[in-house]
Enzyme design. Structure first.
Site, mmCIF file in Angstrom:
data_model
loop_
_atom_site.group_PDB
_atom_site.id
_atom_site.type_symbol
_atom_site.label_atom_id
_atom_site.label_comp_id
_atom_site.label_asym_id
_atom_site.label_seq_id
_atom_site.Cartn_x
_atom_site.Cartn_y
_atom_site.Cartn_z
ATOM 1 N NE ARG A 190 -9.010 -3.980 0.558
ATOM 2 C CZ ARG A 190 -9.079 -3.759 2.152
ATOM 3 N NH1 ARG A 190 -10.507 -3.331 2.845
ATOM 4 N NH2 ARG A 190 -8.176 -3.653 3.001
ATOM 5 C CG ASP A 191 -3.528 2.843 -1.956
ATOM 6 O OD1 ASP A 191 -4.643 3.921 -1.423
ATOM 7 O OD2 ASP A 191 -2.882 2.387 -1.303
ATOM 8 C CG MET A 192 -7.857 0.482 -8.459
ATOM 9 S SD MET A 192 -5.243 -0.184 -8.445
ATOM 10 C CE MET A 192 -4.923 0.600 -10.283
ATOM 11 C CG ASN B 297 0.070 1.889 -5.062
ATOM 12 O OD1 ASN B 297 1.208 1.714 -4.838
ATOM 13 N ND2 ASN B 297 -1.046 1.084 -4.654
#
Length: 218
Positions: A48-50, A54
């Site tokens: 949900r936060d690529m 990260n």
């Protein structure tokens, strides 16, 4: 939450140093990222936060997907997360912006945005406010990377287009399928001119990492 300590820079750091990546470098980072996402998705989790921040690269050139702080078992998320918007707006899939539950194809969209940025050194959508960027994700098609770099092989345009379709039903069904679609074009002679020396590109990437680490020790 406990995570592995990774000695090496983030992909964001490498982008800041290089501006953009050669297609072979970008392809290897994306391939490894898809491998990691495939494992997470098989376990029932969506990141949900690529984003480049990260993705961490070890001293040996291994890409690690980090910061699963927003990850959730997507089977549960269908019930508990309706209406919630989480993630970084520049990389959010349209369904996330609409407050719909994320699923593995949402991660693929975000990775498609990362792919565009790795190849071109730019984000496809910018704006003065987060709302302006979000609206573009909902209404605009991600441009082809070749609109900025005309000499890029068409397969890279196809990869970005498939990953970032606004309709998640039209995206690749899984990270594994997307990874195999990346591998397929290797046999194309036009594409081979960019990736015939993946190993050399990996060594080049490792050299950059080592240079960064050497400087940090001074």
């Amino acid at each position: 939450m406990v995570m592995e300590y990774v000695r090496g820079p983030s992909v964001r750091h490498l982008l800041n140093e290089q501006g953009r990546m050669e297609p072979a470098q970008a392809a290897e980072i994306l391939r490894q990222s898809l491998l990691a996402l495939g494992h997470a998705h098989h376990e029932g989790f969506v990141h949900r936060d690529m984003k480049p921040e990260n993705l961490l690269v070890t001293q040996h050139g291994v890409v690690k997907v980090a910061d699963f702080g927003l990850a959730r078992a997507y089977a549960d998320g269908r019930v508990t997360q309706a209406g919630a918007v989480t993630g970084t707006v520049q990389y959010l899939a349209p369904e996330q912006i609409r407050g719909e539950p994320a699923d593995p194809r949402s991660d693929l969209y975000s990775l498609g945005i990362v792919a565009y940025e790795l190849i071109t050194g730019k984000l496809p959508f910018t704006g003065e406010t987060a709302m302006a960027v979000a609206y573009k994700h909902l209404s605009d098609r991600v441009p082809a990377p070749s609109s900025i770099l005309p000499d890029l092989p068409g397969e890279l345009d196809g990869f970005v287009a498939a990953a970032t379709d606004r309709d998640r039903e039209l995206r690749p069904e899984s990270a594994d399928v997307m990874r195999m679609e990346m591998i397929g074009p290797v046999s194309n002679p036009q594409y081979k001119s960019y990736i015939r020396d993946i190993h050399g590109s990996a060594l080049h990437l490792l050299g950059i990492i080592n240079d960064i680490l050497d400087v940090s020790r001074i």
